[in-house]
Design a protein around this motif. Structure first.
Motif, PDB file in Angstrom:
ATOM      1  N   GLU A 146       0.812  -1.224   0.000  1.00  0.00           N
ATOM      2  CA  GLU A 146       0.000   0.000   0.000  1.00  0.00           C
ATOM      3  C   GLU A 146       0.844   1.271   0.000  1.00  0.00           C
ATOM      4  O   GLU A 146       0.539   2.236  -0.710  1.00  0.00           O
ATOM      5  N   ALA A 147       1.916   1.297   0.760  1.00  0.00           N
ATOM      6  CA  ALA A 147       2.746   2.502   0.853  1.00  0.00           C
ATOM      7  C   ALA A 147       3.402   2.837  -0.489  1.00  0.00           C
ATOM      8  O   ALA A 147       3.533   4.017  -0.848  1.00  0.00           O
ATOM      9  N   LYS A 148       3.794   1.816  -1.227  1.00  0.00           N
ATOM     10  CA  LYS A 148       4.488   2.033  -2.490  1.00  0.00           C
ATOM     11  C   LYS A 148       3.577   2.698  -3.527  1.00  0.00           C
ATOM     12  O   LYS A 148       4.015   3.520  -4.322  1.00  0.00           O
ATOM     13  N   TYR A 149       2.274   2.333  -3.500  1.00  0.00           N
ATOM     14  CA  TYR A 149       1.338   2.836  -4.515  1.00  0.00           C
ATOM     15  C   TYR A 149       0.429   3.937  -3.982  1.00  0.00           C
ATOM     16  O   TYR A 149      -0.563   4.279  -4.624  1.00  0.00           O
ATOM     17  N   ALA A 150       0.758   4.505  -2.837  1.00  0.00           N
ATOM     18  CA  ALA A 150      -0.152   5.408  -2.120  1.00  0.00           C
ATOM     19  C   ALA A 150      -0.783   6.477  -2.998  1.00  0.00           C
ATOM     20  O   ALA A 150      -2.006   6.601  -3.078  1.00  0.00           O
ATOM     21  N   THR A 151       0.038   7.271  -3.697  1.00  0.00           N
ATOM     22  CA  THR A 151      -0.505   8.391  -4.469  1.00  0.00           C
ATOM     23  C   THR A 151      -0.651   8.090  -5.953  1.00  0.00           C
ATOM     24  O   THR A 151      -1.211   8.894  -6.694  1.00  0.00           O
ATOM     25  N   GLN A 152      -0.163   6.925  -6.392  1.00  0.00           N
ATOM     26  CA  GLN A 152      -0.180   6.607  -7.828  1.00  0.00           C
ATOM     27  C   GLN A 152      -1.203   5.540  -8.190  1.00  0.00           C
ATOM     28  O   GLN A 152      -1.331   5.190  -9.361  1.00  0.00           O
ATOM     29  N   LYS A 153      -1.924   5.017  -7.200  1.00  0.00           N
ATOM     30  CA  LYS A 153      -2.825   3.890  -7.447  1.00  0.00           C
ATOM     31  C   LYS A 153      -3.895   4.172  -8.503  1.00  0.00           C
ATOM     32  O   LYS A 153      -4.099   3.356  -9.409  1.00  0.00           O
ATOM     33  N   PRO A 154      -4.609   5.311  -8.453  1.00  0.00           N
ATOM     34  CA  PRO A 154      -5.650   5.542  -9.472  1.00  0.00           C
ATOM     35  C   PRO A 154      -5.100   5.577 -10.893  1.00  0.00           C
ATOM     36  O   PRO A 154      -5.647   4.934 -11.796  1.00  0.00           O
ATOM     37  N   MET A 155      -4.008   6.328 -11.084  1.00  0.00           N
ATOM     38  CA  MET A 155      -3.446   6.474 -12.419  1.00  0.00           C
ATOM     39  C   MET A 155      -2.888   5.151 -12.939  1.00  0.00           C
ATOM     40  O   MET A 155      -3.133   4.744 -14.079  1.00  0.00           O
ATOM     41  N   MET A 156      -2.135   4.417 -12.096  1.00  0.00           N
ATOM     42  CA  MET A 156      -1.532   3.163 -12.534  1.00  0.00           C
ATOM     43  C   MET A 156      -2.590   2.080 -12.751  1.00  0.00           C
ATOM     44  O   MET A 156      -2.454   1.231 -13.639  1.00  0.00           O
ATOM     45  N   THR A 157      -3.656   2.100 -11.940  1.00  0.00           N
ATOM     46  CA  THR A 157      -4.755   1.151 -12.158  1.00  0.00           C
ATOM     47  C   THR A 157      -5.409   1.405 -13.506  1.00  0.00           C
ATOM     48  O   THR A 157      -5.680   0.466 -14.275  1.00  0.00           O
ATOM     49  N   TYR A 158      -5.673   2.663 -13.798  1.00  0.00           N
ATOM     50  CA  TYR A 158      -6.288   3.017 -15.076  1.00  0.00           C
ATOM     51  C   TYR A 158      -5.396   2.595 -16.238  1.00  0.00           C
ATOM     52  O   TYR A 158      -5.861   2.007 -17.223  1.00  0.00           O
ATOM     53  N   TYR A 159      -4.108   2.879 -16.128  1.00  0.00           N
ATOM     54  CA  TYR A 159      -3.167   2.532 -17.194  1.00  0.00           C
ATOM     55  C   TYR A 159      -3.113   1.012 -17.388  1.00  0.00           C
ATOM     56  O   TYR A 159      -3.030   0.510 -18.518  1.00  0.00           O
ATOM     57  N   THR A 160      -3.170   0.262 -16.280  1.00  0.00           N
ATOM     58  CA  THR A 160      -3.143  -1.196 -16.363  1.00  0.00           C
ATOM     59  C   THR A 160      -4.393  -1.727 -17.054  1.00  0.00           C
ATOM     60  O   THR A 160      -4.313  -2.636 -17.901  1.00  0.00           O
ATOM     61  N   VAL A 161      -5.554  -1.173 -16.715  1.00  0.00           N
ATOM     62  CA  VAL A 161      -6.809  -1.603 -17.347  1.00  0.00           C
ATOM     63  C   VAL A 161      -6.794  -1.301 -18.842  1.00  0.00           C
ATOM     64  O   VAL A 161      -7.193  -2.137 -19.665  1.00  0.00           O
ATOM     65  N   VAL A 162      -6.324  -0.110 -19.209  1.00  0.00           N
ATOM     66  CA  VAL A 162      -6.223   0.240 -20.634  1.00  0.00           C
ATOM     67  C   VAL A 162      -5.284  -0.729 -21.351  1.00  0.00           C
ATOM     68  O   VAL A 162      -5.576  -1.194 -22.466  1.00  0.00           O
TER      69      VAL A 162
END
Length: 328
Positions: free
Chosen positions: A255-271
């Protein structure tokens, strides 16, 4: 060149210049007031990463449009509209996440956000407007290039459908390149540290991706069954990789590693998963079309077959123009 096609090229270039100008203005202001954008492995780098992605995406869009116009490829021009929507979605993500990234410097963060807010909105509006205009222009380009497609593959509807699937896979492979590279670079810079075991693995995936996409282009053009099956297997492996990365983002231990980047990286992964799924579908479709004459037809139009081979499909009339032989 049809007027609509020329307008497409000019509009793509205009958008690139406008967006790059706005992004440079945003980055200059952030660098002026936020000192740790590049000095540490922190979430502040998100501003710089979005700057890089949006600038490269604008240039890549010009590449798609100019390539589509020069090749008479309407599918690639339509693909630019979809690609532009993806780029615009990144700009929208950036607009809502910038305040979070600048929260480390509360006073300065609010000041910088207020200064760059208009430029961020302007980027979104420009891309939305250009995409809407392209939607109209594509209709005219489609009719203008219809004759080019007829000259390239003839009137046989089966061959035309195979050719459309062929061009669609070429477009998806170009999309794969940008999405995969963008994900890898963002993940390396925003999430990983040089001491992480995944760091070297993710870097190694960059040249591997280039090799896979090159093999896919080669296999598609040569109608190589083994090459395309190799690409299918590797694309399935990449799908598993993206699913693993998405699951890892929501692992409480990470959780700490992805704290502020989770929304953007999740979206990029789904795309990325959506693009890979589309590519897999088109690979299977094109594999099923191998051996039915599309390769020979394309080689004729590129002048790669001998005159004796071409005469089976074409004849030359009294005016010296090459025409389709209807006796076959």
């Amino acid at each position: 060149m049809p007027l609509a096609a020329k307008l497409c090229c000019w509009l793509a270039g205009l958008q690139a210049l406008t967006v790059i100008g706005l992004e440079v203005s945003i980055l200059v202001r952030v660098l002026k007031y936020v000192e740790n954008v590049f000095s540490s492995w922190s979430s502040d780098k998100g501003v710089a990463i979005y700057f890089m992605l949006l600038v490269i995406a604008s240039l890549y869009g010009v590449f798609l449009v100019v390539g589509g116009v020069l090749n008479g490829d309407t599918i690639q021009i339509i693909g630019f509209c979809v690609f532009n929507l993806f780029t615009m979605s990144l700009a929208i993500f950036r607009y809502f996440q910038v305040r979070t990234w600048l929260n480390d410097e509360v006073v300065i963060g609010d000041l910088v956000y207020n200064m760059i807010q208009r430029e961020m909105l302007a980027s979104i509006v420009v891309m939305a407007g250009i995409t809407a205009v392209f939607g109209v222009l594509t209709y005219f380009v489609f009719h203008s290039f219809g004759w080019e497609i007829y000259k390239r593959v003839g009137a046989d509807m089966k061959i035309r459908r195979m050719y459309i699937n062929y061009r669609l896979l070429v477009l998806l492979l170009k999309m794969d390149f940008f999405v995969f590279m963008g994900f890898a670079v963002s993940y390396i810079i925003l999430i990983l540290k040089s001491s992480d075991p995944e760091f070297a693995i993710t870097i190694a995936l960059v040249p591997l991706t280039l090799m896979v996409l090159s093999l896919a282009f080669w296999g598609l053009r040569r109608e190589s069954v083994w090459a395309m099956w190799t690409v299918v297997v590797l694309l399935c492996a990449s799908s598993a990789y993206f699913v693993f990365k998405c699951a890892r983002m929501y692992d409480p231990k990470q959780e700490a590693k992805y704290a502020t980047q989770k929304p953007m990286m999740t979206y990029y992964t789904v795309v990325s998963l959506v693009v890979v799924a589309g590519t897999l579908h088109q690979c299977a479709t094109c594999l099923a079309n191998f051996g039915y004459g599309l390769k020979d037809r394309i080689e004729i139009t590129r002048g790669k077959r001998s005159d004796m081979e071409q005469i089976q499909d074409y004849y030359v009339n009294a005016a010296g123009d090459r025409r389709m032989n209807l006796d076959g």
